[in-house]
Write an enzyme that holds these catalytic residues in place. Structure first.
Site, PDB file in Angstrom:
ATOM      1  N   SER A 117      21.433 -50.029  -0.061  1.00 24.18           N
ATOM      2  CA  SER A 117      20.740 -51.214  -0.396  1.00 24.18           C
ATOM      3  C   SER A 117      20.970 -51.654  -1.945  1.00 24.18           C
ATOM      4  CB  SER A 117      19.303 -51.091  -0.226  1.00 24.18           C
ATOM      5  OG  SER A 117      18.833 -49.818  -1.004  1.00 24.18           O
ATOM      6  N   TYR A 118      21.401 -51.002  -2.711  1.00 23.44           N
ATOM      7  CA  TYR A 118      21.592 -51.531  -3.987  1.00 23.44           C
ATOM      8  C   TYR A 118      22.730 -52.534  -4.111  1.00 23.44           C
ATOM      9  CZ  TYR A 118      19.633 -47.036  -5.599  1.00 23.44           C
ATOM     10  OH  TYR A 118      18.677 -45.778  -5.503  1.00 23.44           O
ATOM     11  N   SER A 119      22.593 -53.777  -4.394  1.00 19.99           N
ATOM     12  CA  SER A 119      21.415 -54.207  -5.239  1.00 19.99           C
ATOM     13  C   SER A 119      20.905 -55.425  -4.236  1.00 19.99           C
ATOM     14  CB  SER A 119      21.437 -54.292  -6.503  1.00 19.99           C
ATOM     15  OG  SER A 119      22.609 -55.046  -7.071  1.00 19.99           O
TER      16      SER A 119
END
Length: 314
Positions: A53-55
């Site tokens: 999920s970054y970023s």
């Protein structure tokens, strides 16, 4: 090379500081990220922590930016076999949750972005209590059996769910969590100490704490009246308003002076000395921020200093 530490019951050997990849593709562009990764590796670092999920939270991003940058760096440096890559599943906008189908699809997407055929350590990023632990462990075990994942781990999980997961793995002879990534630092101890840590100790799990520097507060750059230009300034500054935050800073200042090191180095050294902790995670946006973090590999605090910090943070 500085000493490496065995990660729990796994065969992974890791540098005592995990480099956080949350800034790559967010506050650090590709060139800055490569510079930080190069400097970390040059210092003997081999443990890189990221998440699918970054970023996604940053404007214009979709998630996966950090993995993509790390994958490009691995490819250009040709050093995949020298590095332990940890990533996580459950929060990517396109792969939300921990159903078996989501876990497997998210892992394939992470592998593509990282440009590798295996993930060394694969975490469930945030536990999803609505999904039975049997389904989660079953999916992770399939990834291990397929050779896509070497070891599995959990982050942001309750002691109850962690125990149920470990029990199921043992009962069924399936892949078992080897590490835990808790929120843990000098101004946030109850997020790990207690039942969760006791379970980790009993089960031989390695702790790899995140927010090790409390969003930058434990670097000492946040002081009364000081303005700090950082995306995380608000979260860090709130600790200045608490008596505990001020007491911790004062104790850190004293110990840092005694060792002639930066405040961040002492905060990480305290964390590294705690039971179960193998490698705190900290991120650097620039190469200049790295030396204070890398110091944790060498810095040893005295029992009296550890006690002083522990009491200040009580």
């Amino acid at each position: 090379m500085t000493s490496v530490h065995k990660l729990g019951t796994s065969d992974l050997e890791v540098f005592p500081l995990a480099l956080g990849g949350n800034v790559f593709g967010w506050t650090a562009d590709e060139a800055q990220s490569f510079a930080v990764l190069d400097a970390y590796a040059a210092a003997g670092g081999n443990f890189i922590d990221t998440a699918d999920s970054y970023s996604a939270w940053a404007e214009g991003n979709r998630g996966g930016e950090s993995e993509t940058i790390i994958g490009k760096w691995l490819r250009e440096r040709g050093n995949r076999s020298d590095v332990v890559i940890a990533t996580k599943v459950s929060q990517h906008p396109e792969f939300q949750g921990l159903t078996a189908a989501t876990v497997k699809a998210a892992a394939d997407a992470s592998l593509r972005r990282l440009g590798t055929d295996h993930i060394d350590l694969y975490y469930t990023h945030f536990d999803k209590p609505e999904v039975p632990v049997e389904e989660i462990i079953g999916a992770l075990d399939e990834l291990v059996k397929a050779g896509k994942v070497r070891h599995i781990a959990a982050s942001n999980i309750s002691a109850e769910r962690l125990r149920a997961s470990l029990d199921f793995s043992e009962r069924e002879g399936l892949a078992r969590y080897v590490a835990l990534q808790p929120h843990y630092n000098l101004v946030s101890r109850d997020t790990y100490e207690g039942e969760l840590r006791r379970l980790a100790e009993r089960s031989g799990l390695a702790a790899v704490p995140y927010y090790a520097l409390a969003s930058g507060f434990l670097t000492g750059k946040y002081r009364p009246g000081a303005a700090v230009d950082s995306a995380r300034a608000q979260g860090a500054a709130k600790h200045l308003r608490t008596e505990r935050g001020r007491k911790v800073l004062a104790a850190l200042d004293g110990v840092a002076r005694a060792h002639d090191v930066e405040v961040a180095s002492v905060a990480l050294a305290w964390l590294a000395a705690q039971p179960t902790v193998v490698a705190p995670i900290a991120s650097a946006r620039t190469v200049d921020q790295l030396p204070a973090l890398l110091e944790v590999a060498e810095l040893r605090l005295t029992d009296a200093e550890l006690t002083e910090l522990t009491e200040a943070s009580a």
